[in-house]
Design a protein around this motif. Structure first.
Motif, PDB file in Angstrom:
ATOM      1  N   UNK A 141      64.052  47.077  84.060  1.00  0.00           N
ATOM      2  CA  UNK A 141      63.379  46.091  84.694  1.00  0.00           C
ATOM      3  C   UNK A 141      62.083  46.202  85.070  1.00  0.00           C
ATOM      4  N   UNK A 142      61.299  47.496  85.397  1.00  0.00           N
ATOM      5  CA  UNK A 142      59.786  47.318  84.646  1.00  0.00           C
ATOM      6  C   UNK A 142      58.806  47.089  83.950  1.00  0.00           C
ATOM      7  N   UNK A 143      60.210  46.582  83.037  1.00  0.00           N
ATOM      8  CA  UNK A 143      59.332  46.217  81.969  1.00  0.00           C
ATOM      9  C   UNK A 143      58.975  44.329  82.177  1.00  0.00           C
ATOM     10  N   UNK A 144      57.574  44.163  81.711  1.00  0.00           N
ATOM     11  CA  UNK A 144      57.235  41.893  82.099  1.00  0.00           C
ATOM     12  C   UNK A 144      58.883  41.603  80.089  1.00  0.00           C
ATOM     13  N   UNK A 145      58.877  40.280  80.785  1.00  0.00           N
ATOM     14  CA  UNK A 145      60.014  39.572  80.183  1.00  0.00           C
ATOM     15  C   UNK A 145      59.509  40.011  78.642  1.00  0.00           C
ATOM     16  N   UNK A 146      58.072  39.766  78.442  1.00  0.00           N
ATOM     17  CA  UNK A 146      57.625  39.452  77.336  1.00  0.00           C
ATOM     18  C   UNK A 146      58.364  41.436  76.709  1.00  0.00           C
ATOM     19  N   UNK A 147      58.135  42.250  77.113  1.00  0.00           N
ATOM     20  CA  UNK A 147      58.500  43.616  76.708  1.00  0.00           C
ATOM     21  C   UNK A 147      60.351  43.777  76.221  1.00  0.00           C
ATOM     22  N   UNK A 148      60.880  42.919  77.612  1.00  0.00           N
ATOM     23  CA  UNK A 148      62.303  42.754  77.646  1.00  0.00           C
ATOM     24  C   UNK A 148      62.555  42.853  76.099  1.00  0.00           C
ATOM     25  N   UNK A 149      61.916  41.265  75.392  1.00  0.00           N
ATOM     26  CA  UNK A 149      61.951  40.885  74.275  1.00  0.00           C
ATOM     27  C   UNK A 149      61.388  41.696  73.470  1.00  0.00           C
ATOM     28  N   UNK A 150      60.783  42.055  73.394  1.00  0.00           N
ATOM     29  CA  UNK A 150      60.510  42.988  72.393  1.00  0.00           C
ATOM     30  C   UNK A 150      60.683  44.740  71.474  1.00  0.00           C
ATOM     31  N   UNK A 151      61.400  44.761  73.060  1.00  0.00           N
ATOM     32  CA  UNK A 151      62.701  45.417  73.040  1.00  0.00           C
ATOM     33  C   UNK A 151      63.847  45.349  72.332  1.00  0.00           C
ATOM     34  N   UNK A 152      64.359  43.535  73.005  1.00  0.00           N
ATOM     35  CA  UNK A 152      65.463  43.360  72.198  1.00  0.00           C
ATOM     36  C   UNK A 152      65.726  43.241  70.338  1.00  0.00           C
ATOM     37  N   UNK A 153      64.298  43.132  69.846  1.00  0.00           N
ATOM     38  CA  UNK A 153      63.431  42.693  68.457  1.00  0.00           C
ATOM     39  C   UNK A 153      64.122  44.233  68.323  1.00  0.00           C
ATOM     40  N   UNK A 154      63.643  45.163  68.830  1.00  0.00           N
ATOM     41  CA  UNK A 154      63.874  46.778  68.311  1.00  0.00           C
ATOM     42  C   UNK A 154      66.287  46.972  68.194  1.00  0.00           C
ATOM     43  N   UNK A 155      66.094  46.554  69.485  1.00  0.00           N
ATOM     44  CA  UNK A 155      68.136  46.803  69.214  1.00  0.00           C
ATOM     45  C   UNK A 155      68.202  45.952  68.168  1.00  0.00           C
ATOM     46  N   UNK A 156      67.976  44.582  67.663  1.00  0.00           N
ATOM     47  CA  UNK A 156      68.156  44.591  66.692  1.00  0.00           C
ATOM     48  C   UNK A 156      68.167  44.991  65.373  1.00  0.00           C
ATOM     49  N   UNK A 157      67.134  45.791  65.101  1.00  0.00           N
ATOM     50  CA  UNK A 157      66.753  46.626  63.917  1.00  0.00           C
ATOM     51  C   UNK A 157      65.497  46.094  63.296  1.00  0.00           C
ATOM     52  N   UNK A 158      65.420  45.063  63.814  1.00  0.00           N
ATOM     53  CA  UNK A 158      63.795  44.573  63.670  1.00  0.00           C
ATOM     54  C   UNK A 158      62.504  45.212  63.314  1.00  0.00           C
ATOM     55  N   UNK A 159      61.800  44.816  61.806  1.00  0.00           N
ATOM     56  CA  UNK A 159      60.532  45.930  62.548  1.00  0.00           C
ATOM     57  C   UNK A 159      59.799  44.836  62.922  1.00  0.00           C
ATOM     58  N   UNK A 160      58.166  45.468  63.310  1.00  0.00           N
ATOM     59  CA  UNK A 160      57.223  44.756  64.357  1.00  0.00           C
ATOM     60  C   UNK A 160      56.816  42.832  63.657  1.00  0.00           C
ATOM     61  N   UNK A 161      56.971  42.954  62.504  1.00  0.00           N
ATOM     62  CA  UNK A 161      56.296  41.783  61.714  1.00  0.00           C
ATOM     63  C   UNK A 161      57.708  41.118  61.633  1.00  0.00           C
ATOM     64  N   UNK A 162      59.024  41.345  61.824  1.00  0.00           N
ATOM     65  CA  UNK A 162      60.106  40.444  61.838  1.00  0.00           C
ATOM     66  C   UNK A 162      60.339  39.670  63.443  1.00  0.00           C
ATOM     67  N   UNK A 163      59.864  40.787  64.407  1.00  0.00           N
ATOM     68  CA  UNK A 163      59.894  40.962  65.994  1.00  0.00           C
ATOM     69  C   UNK A 163      58.649  39.144  66.197  1.00  0.00           C
ATOM     70  N   UNK A 164      57.704  39.792  65.487  1.00  0.00           N
ATOM     71  CA  UNK A 164      56.288  38.867  65.335  1.00  0.00           C
ATOM     72  C   UNK A 164      56.842  37.387  65.654  1.00  0.00           C
ATOM     73  N   UNK A 165      57.400  37.202  64.010  1.00  0.00           N
ATOM     74  CA  UNK A 165      58.361  35.936  63.896  1.00  0.00           C
ATOM     75  C   UNK A 165      59.003  35.535  64.464  1.00  0.00           C
ATOM     76  N   UNK A 166      59.353  35.694  65.221  1.00  0.00           N
ATOM     77  CA  UNK A 166      60.623  35.172  65.986  1.00  0.00           C
ATOM     78  C   UNK A 166      60.348  34.894  67.234  1.00  0.00           C
ATOM     79  N   UNK A 167      58.794  35.934  68.372  1.00  0.00           N
ATOM     80  CA  UNK A 167      58.457  35.397  69.019  1.00  0.00           C
ATOM     81  C   UNK A 167      57.110  34.452  68.899  1.00  0.00           C
ATOM     82  N   UNK A 168      56.648  34.212  68.385  1.00  0.00           N
ATOM     83  CA  UNK A 168      55.826  33.130  67.519  1.00  0.00           C
ATOM     84  C   UNK A 168      53.955  33.744  68.160  1.00  0.00           C
ATOM     85  N   UNK A 169      54.478  35.775  68.156  1.00  0.00           N
ATOM     86  CA  UNK A 169      53.112  36.114  68.472  1.00  0.00           C
ATOM     87  C   UNK A 169      52.598  37.167  67.269  1.00  0.00           C
TER      88      UNK A 169
END
Length: 206
Positions: A141-169
């Motif tokens: 709950x202490x994380x920002x919405x975007x930090x939670x989005x990144x954590x969800x990407x890590x939970x999915x097993x995605x590397x940083x580049x894939x997370x970046x593409x999915x989030x448009x950052x």
């Protein structure tokens, strides 16, 4: 009750079984070693209480299949997954199935012993799951919405580049969010962050 803590070591590589058994025995552990998941499941239908060191890549039956069979049998011993392939996605799957931690081979002695300490601590505290979940949700709950989005990407097993593409950052922005969420969760490794995410019930985006 025996002073020695038992480790079930399951790895198809003879050299790994020999070296890991030696390391563990000289560190005060009792070791039961198995050359395959099939051998372990056959010989240890009701495994003695202890931690399981489970290699992911094995012939006949891989580590994930062994883990699923243990779950089906209701065997709730702590599982630490070993991978020699840097396969984070597979390790994430193992943790979703209940694995306590994952270590990349060749693993460091200090990391292995620390993981086993957590495993035996879990064995001794069977009823803490609900409390752990509440604590994890407070941390998330202490994380920002975007930090939670990144954590969800890590939970999915995605590397940083894939997370970046999915989030448009940018990948660099993902790195910043990842570093910030690790600091806020007070963890030093991806496996620790994943344990908190799973305890809190945080799932990957569909």
């Amino acid at each position: 009750m025996s002073e020695q803590r038992l480790v079930h070591l399951i790895d198809d590589e003879d050299a790994v079984r020999r070296s890991a058994s030696f390391l563990l025995k000289t560190s005060g552990y009792e070791v039961h070693a198995y050359a395959s998941g099939v051998a372990f499941l056959k010989e240890a239908r009701h495994p003695d209480p202890g931690c399981i060191l489970l290699d992911i890549r094995m012939p006949e039956m891989d580590g994930l299949e062994v883990q699923r069979e243990l779950n089906a049998r209701g065997v709730a011993l702590p599982v630490i997954v070993l991978t020699g392939h840097g396969d984070v996605a597979t390790a994430v799957t193992a943790m979703k199935q209940g694995a306590l931690d994952f270590l990349e081979k060749p693993f460091e002695k200090t990391l292995l012993l620390a993981a086993l300490d957590r495993g035996f601590e879990r064995l001794g505290r069977a009823g803490d799951a609900e409390i752990a979940g509440q604590e994890a949700r407070v941390r998330i709950a202490a994380l920002t919405p975007r930090e939670r989005d990144v954590l969800r990407g890590l939970v999915a097993g995605n590397p940083n580049k894939t997370i970046a593409y999915d989030l448009g950052i940018s990948p660099r922005t993902v790195e910043v969010h990842r570093a910030n969420l690790m600091t806020k969760l007070d963890v030093g490794s991806l496996s620790e962050a994943l344990r908190i995410a799973f305890a809190a019930g945080l799932h990957a985006r569909e």
